[in-house]
Scaffold this motif. Structure first.
Motif, PDB file in Angstrom:
ATOM      1  N   LEU A 200      60.827  20.763  48.629  1.00 45.12           N
ATOM      2  CA  LEU A 200      62.068  21.038  47.897  1.00 45.12           C
ATOM      3  C   LEU A 200      63.078  21.778  48.777  1.00 45.12           C
ATOM      4  O   LEU A 200      64.270  21.495  48.747  1.00 45.12           O
ATOM      5  N   HIS A 201      62.569  22.703  49.587  1.00 40.71           N
ATOM      6  CA  HIS A 201      63.470  23.405  50.497  1.00 40.71           C
ATOM      7  C   HIS A 201      64.108  22.440  51.462  1.00 40.71           C
ATOM      8  O   HIS A 201      65.298  22.479  51.727  1.00 40.71           O
ATOM      9  N   LYS A 202      63.264  21.601  51.976  1.00 38.80           N
ATOM     10  CA  LYS A 202      63.723  20.691  53.008  1.00 38.80           C
ATOM     11  C   LYS A 202      64.820  19.772  52.478  1.00 38.80           C
ATOM     12  O   LYS A 202      65.820  19.553  53.136  1.00 38.80           O
ATOM     13  N   TYR A 203      64.621  19.244  51.291  1.00 36.59           N
ATOM     14  CA  TYR A 203      65.545  18.223  50.823  1.00 36.59           C
ATOM     15  C   TYR A 203      66.538  18.687  49.771  1.00 36.59           C
ATOM     16  O   TYR A 203      67.534  18.021  49.540  1.00 36.59           O
ATOM     17  N   LEU A 209      72.102  22.869  41.238  1.00 38.36           N
ATOM     18  CA  LEU A 209      71.388  23.367  40.050  1.00 38.36           C
ATOM     19  C   LEU A 209      70.149  24.114  40.493  1.00 38.36           C
ATOM     20  O   LEU A 209      69.550  23.766  41.498  1.00 38.36           O
ATOM     21  N   PRO A 210      69.705  25.062  39.683  1.00 36.75           N
ATOM     22  CA  PRO A 210      68.424  25.678  40.009  1.00 36.75           C
ATOM     23  C   PRO A 210      67.274  24.685  39.806  1.00 36.75           C
ATOM     24  O   PRO A 210      67.252  23.943  38.822  1.00 36.75           O
ATOM     25  N   ILE A 211      66.355  24.690  40.749  1.00 37.28           N
ATOM     26  CA  ILE A 211      65.110  23.944  40.579  1.00 37.28           C
ATOM     27  C   ILE A 211      64.042  25.009  40.383  1.00 37.28           C
ATOM     28  O   ILE A 211      63.884  25.889  41.233  1.00 37.28           O
ATOM     29  N   VAL A 212      63.342  24.972  39.246  1.00 32.32           N
ATOM     30  CA  VAL A 212      62.370  26.033  38.984  1.00 32.32           C
ATOM     31  C   VAL A 212      60.946  25.490  39.005  1.00 32.32           C
ATOM     32  O   VAL A 212      60.705  24.310  38.738  1.00 32.32           O
ATOM     33  N   MET A 213      60.023  26.383  39.387  1.00 34.01           N
ATOM     34  CA  MET A 213      58.590  26.075  39.336  1.00 34.01           C
ATOM     35  C   MET A 213      57.883  27.323  38.823  1.00 34.01           C
ATOM     36  O   MET A 213      58.438  28.419  38.877  1.00 34.01           O
ATOM     37  N   ASP A 214      56.650  27.147  38.368  1.00 32.13           N
ATOM     38  CA  ASP A 214      55.881  28.333  37.979  1.00 32.13           C
ATOM     39  C   ASP A 214      55.565  29.137  39.223  1.00 32.13           C
ATOM     40  O   ASP A 214      55.283  28.563  40.279  1.00 32.13           O
ATOM     41  N   SER A 215      55.596  30.454  39.072  1.00 35.07           N
ATOM     42  CA  SER A 215      55.294  31.314  40.201  1.00 35.07           C
ATOM     43  C   SER A 215      53.855  31.097  40.659  1.00 35.07           C
ATOM     44  O   SER A 215      52.959  30.863  39.851  1.00 35.07           O
ATOM     45  N   GLU A 216      53.625  31.172  41.971  1.00 40.11           N
ATOM     46  CA  GLU A 216      52.276  30.988  42.516  1.00 40.11           C
ATOM     47  C   GLU A 216      51.480  32.282  42.448  1.00 40.11           C
ATOM     48  O   GLU A 216      50.264  32.275  42.525  1.00 40.11           O
ATOM     49  N   GLU A 217      52.239  33.400  42.398  1.00 38.49           N
ATOM     50  CA  GLU A 217      51.527  34.677  42.448  1.00 38.49           C
ATOM     51  C   GLU A 217      50.987  35.057  41.071  1.00 38.49           C
ATOM     52  O   GLU A 217      51.706  34.998  40.086  1.00 38.49           O
ATOM     53  N   LYS A 218      49.706  35.456  41.073  1.00 38.77           N
ATOM     54  CA  LYS A 218      49.012  35.750  39.822  1.00 38.77           C
ATOM     55  C   LYS A 218      49.752  36.803  38.988  1.00 38.77           C
ATOM     56  O   LYS A 218      49.971  36.630  37.795  1.00 38.77           O
ATOM     57  N   GLU A 219      50.173  37.889  39.688  1.00 42.12           N
ATOM     58  CA  GLU A 219      50.769  39.000  38.937  1.00 42.12           C
ATOM     59  C   GLU A 219      52.163  38.655  38.399  1.00 42.12           C
ATOM     60  O   GLU A 219      52.607  39.207  37.415  1.00 42.12           O
ATOM     61  N   LYS A 220      52.882  37.706  39.108  1.00 42.12           N
ATOM     62  CA  LYS A 220      54.232  37.355  38.643  1.00 42.12           C
ATOM     63  C   LYS A 220      54.171  36.081  37.810  1.00 42.12           C
ATOM     64  O   LYS A 220      54.512  35.000  38.284  1.00 42.12           O
ATOM     65  N   LYS A 221      53.686  36.206  36.616  1.00 41.09           N
ATOM     66  CA  LYS A 221      53.639  35.017  35.753  1.00 41.09           C
ATOM     67  C   LYS A 221      55.061  34.564  35.446  1.00 41.09           C
ATOM     68  O   LYS A 221      55.988  35.355  35.420  1.00 41.09           O
ATOM     69  N   GLY A 222      55.228  33.299  35.241  1.00 37.94           N
ATOM     70  CA  GLY A 222      56.538  32.825  34.825  1.00 37.94           C
ATOM     71  C   GLY A 222      57.215  31.957  35.881  1.00 37.94           C
ATOM     72  O   GLY A 222      56.611  31.610  36.890  1.00 37.94           O
ATOM     73  N   VAL A 226      63.329  27.892  43.097  1.00 37.79           N
ATOM     74  CA  VAL A 226      62.806  27.683  44.448  1.00 37.79           C
ATOM     75  C   VAL A 226      63.854  27.157  45.438  1.00 37.79           C
ATOM     76  O   VAL A 226      63.590  27.078  46.623  1.00 37.79           O
ATOM     77  N   ASN A 227      65.025  26.798  44.966  1.00 31.11           N
ATOM     78  CA  ASN A 227      66.050  26.337  45.930  1.00 31.11           C
ATOM     79  C   ASN A 227      67.193  27.338  45.958  1.00 31.11           C
ATOM     80  O   ASN A 227      67.234  28.294  45.176  1.00 31.11           O
ATOM     81  N   ARG A 228      68.113  27.131  46.851  1.00 29.29           N
ATOM     82  CA  ARG A 228      69.235  28.025  47.001  1.00 29.29           C
ATOM     83  C   ARG A 228      70.234  27.907  45.843  1.00 29.29           C
ATOM     84  O   ARG A 228      70.896  28.859  45.473  1.00 29.29           O
TER      85      ARG A 228
END
Ligand code: ADP
Ligand code: MG
Length: 623
Positions: A200-203, A209-222, A226-228
């Protein structure tokens, strides 16, 4: 669970089937681009919604924040791209995901070569991105609902990318589209948050628009963005890397290869706008279609207004890709209004100036790159002498030609270079138009100029006929066809010394009588040294080459007869002169005329008659 109704199975259009086959079996060594294509469609869908909502804000329903969400599921082995854009109705799903409505589809398929790199770039240009899902997926499921439609008017589309797909009407409370890819065996690498983020960063960093994904980090749920998520062209130039510009180019131009050059400008003053313009490295397959809409997108204050706004650049720059964003246009502008808008005129001339500047710069500093550009787009640029009369002199400096002084078939000679190496006393830029370079190089019309070391431009693109007509001169030097009129070469003394066109000559008179109204006249030639004869037109008449071009396109051409010029010092003319028999003399005369026609690439009206006459004369010759 949704209630499905009205399910049907439909066959893909033949072209789609061919394309799917290509996608799956031979294209895209670069599989990850499927994600770019899905995001690009989601982003287009958001643009469309935003544009329609300008007139009807209720289309936002209760979800005004547009965004794209990417999900994956390791168990199910799926990746989903979800948007809350415009969505599709059932008809739209069938139209857009079952057929290719674009004109020129079969032409496009025919232009595929089997060379992966080249073909994948063509595929991108053609905009058949959705089907790239099948590169990694064995089954694709789309659910969608058009903004403003009722929740019962949702649609589910499912296909395994073979010959058919199914559609059903479903209940879908939220508008927008979800595309779920069921991955093929062996594609599990994609089921990884970091991998997807890096693609996603690359392309897609430049997607606004914001492109969102679930956080990978356990403590930061939600969710996290992921893009600029800022429109690239609104950022300061010095903060944007070459790679980002090129990635953006690939997105707007649907291209796989880097652009040759780009120019990013913020213009302030009477009209305010930002332009980001790219010169592609390769010509699209439909470059020749002057009517085709041009590839510059128009935005008004960052809101996408229309694709391919043909008003933003003149037709001879139709190869340019990019965007224009202006604060000075109304948001509800239509193509019709664009045509008469003053602001647009200002933007158009500003953009055209930028492109020409880019090319001048490239020609000066990177001649090899410029040569690549010229090879791809030179013929289109030449149309500029017609489209942009005010810029003629400037554009002409960008032109490159073949000449009697260049080698190979690349057009490499500029007019300024030609003018810089004129022969002594040369007062004209000489040119010859012909169907191809081989014919041009061996044309009898060049003989006298060769003998005097005068360089002649060899023009073999059909558009060249229009170039010489409209250009007429370059920096004070008139253009002169070597196949027209009475060539005045060299000094006046030399010209004066040339034989009076032989009107009194008895042979010439006999040839005139024998050829009758096939020719306007027969004259003794000043331009031939080794050939026996050639055809020429008067200065103000259409060239023979142009007549052939016009005839081949089915146009009515005014019948202008050529002058047959003969080389009186040629042995063949000596032989013809000695022919006592009137019937045989007529055959000789006809043979001279026919060979002059053949040597300029013309077609004999009666080829079999020519062969018979030739054989009769050959057999009559003493052994
Ligand atoms: P292109 O994007 O060049 O038009 P694609 O093959 O990528 O070609 O998509 C075909 C069409 O399918 C799009 O033009 C659009 O009408 C429709 N489409 C695809 N994805 C979406 C989506 N997420 N939302 C709305 N329409 C979509
Ligand atoms: Mg697309």
């Amino acid at each position: 669970m949704s209630i499905e109704s009205n399910q049907e199975t439909l066959g893909f259009q033949t072209e789609v089937r061919q394309l799917l086959d290509l996608m799956i079996h031979s294209l895209y060594s670069n599989k990850e681009i499927f994600l770019r294509e899905m995001i690009s469609n989601a982003s287009d869908a958001a643009d469309k919604l935003r544009f329609l909502a300008l007139q009807d804000a209720s289309l936002y329903e209760d979800e005004p924040d547009l965004r794209i969400r990417v999900e994956f599921d390791r168990e199910q082995r799926t990746i989903s791209v979800i948007d809350n854009g415009i969505g599709m109705s059932r008809e739209e799903v069938i139209d857009h995901l079952g057929t290719i409505a674009k004109s020129g589809t079969s032409q496009f398929l025919a232009s595929l070569t089997g060379d992966q790199a080249r073909d994948s770039s063509l595929i991108g240009q053609f905009g058949v991105g959705f089907y790239s899902a099948f590169i990694v997926a064995s089954k694709v499921e789309v659910t969608t609902r058009r903004a403003g439609a009722k929740r019962e008017q949702g649609v589910r589309w499912i296909s395994s990318g073979e010959s058919d797909y199914s559609v059903a009407t479903i209940d879908r409370p939220r508008r927008g589209t979800r595309v779920t890819l069921h991955l093929r065996e062996g594609e599990d690498d994609f089921l990884d948050g970091w991998r997807l983020r890096s693609i996603l960063h690359k392309y897609s960093d430049h997607i606004s628009l914001p492109i969102v994904m679930d956080s990978e980090e356990k403590e930061k749920k939600g969710e996290e963005t992921v893009n600029r998520a800022t429109a690239l062209w609104t950022r300061p130039r010095k903060e944007i890397s070459e790679a980002e510009y090129q990635e953006f180019y690939k997105h707007v131009a649907h291209e796989a290869e880097d652009a040759l050059a780009y120019s990013h400008n913020r213009v302030e003053g009477k009209v305010e706008y930002t332009s980001l313009l790219f010169i592609p490295a390769r010509a699209p397959f439909d470059l020749w279609d002057r009517e085709r809409r041009r590839g510059v997108k128009l935005y008004v204050r960052r809101i996408f207004i229309m694709d391919d706004a043909e008003q933003l650049l003149p037709p001879y720059l139709r190869f340019v890709r990019g965007i224009v964003d202006s604060a000075d246009l109304p948001l509800n502008i239509s193509r019709e209004i664009l045509q008469q808008d003053r602001t647009i005129d200002t933007i158009r001339s500003g953009c055209a100036r930028k492109v020409v500047e880019m090319l001048v710069d490239m020609a000066e500093k990177e001649p090899e790159k410029y040569a690549r550009f010229w090879k791809e787009f030179g013929r289109v640029m030449k149309e500029g002498v017609i489209d942009a009369p005010d810029k003629r002199a400037e554009i002409a400096r960008l032109f490159r030609f073949s000449s009697t002084g260049t080698e190979g078939d690349a057009q490499t000679l500029s007019l300024q270079e030609y003018a810089g190496r004129l022969a002594t006393d040369q007062k004209f830029i000489y040119y010859l138009t012909a169907d191809n370079l081989a014919a041009a190089r061996s044309s009898p019309h060049l003989e006298a100029l060769r003998a005097r070391n005068i360089e002649v431009l060899l023009l073999t693109d059909p558009v060249d006929e229009w170039v010489v007509m409209h250009l007429a001169e370059f920096e004070g030097l008139p253009l002169r066809s070597v196949a027209k009129g009475d060539l005045e070469l060299g000094t006046e003394a030399e010209t004066g010394a040339a034989p009076p066109s032989g009107e009194q000559n008895a042979l010439i008179q006999r040839l005139r009588d024998a050829l009758g109204d096939q020719v306007k006249d027969v004259r003794s030639s000043r331009r031939l040294t080794t050939s026996a004869c050639c055809l020429v037109m008067e200065e103000q008449e259409l060239s023979r080459h142009l007549q052939r071009i016009l005839e081949s396109t089915g146009q009515k051409v005014p019948q202008q007869k050529p002058v047959l010029e003969v080389n009186l010092s040629h042995a063949l003319l000596g032989r013809v002169e000695q022919e006592p028999d009137p019937e045989r003399f007529r055959k000789w005369a006809q043979l001279l005329f026919d060979q002059a026609l053949l040597s300029e690439g013309g077609q004999l009206p009666d080829p079999a008659g020519f062969v018979q006459r030739l054989n009769a004369l050959l057999l009559a010759a003493p052994r």
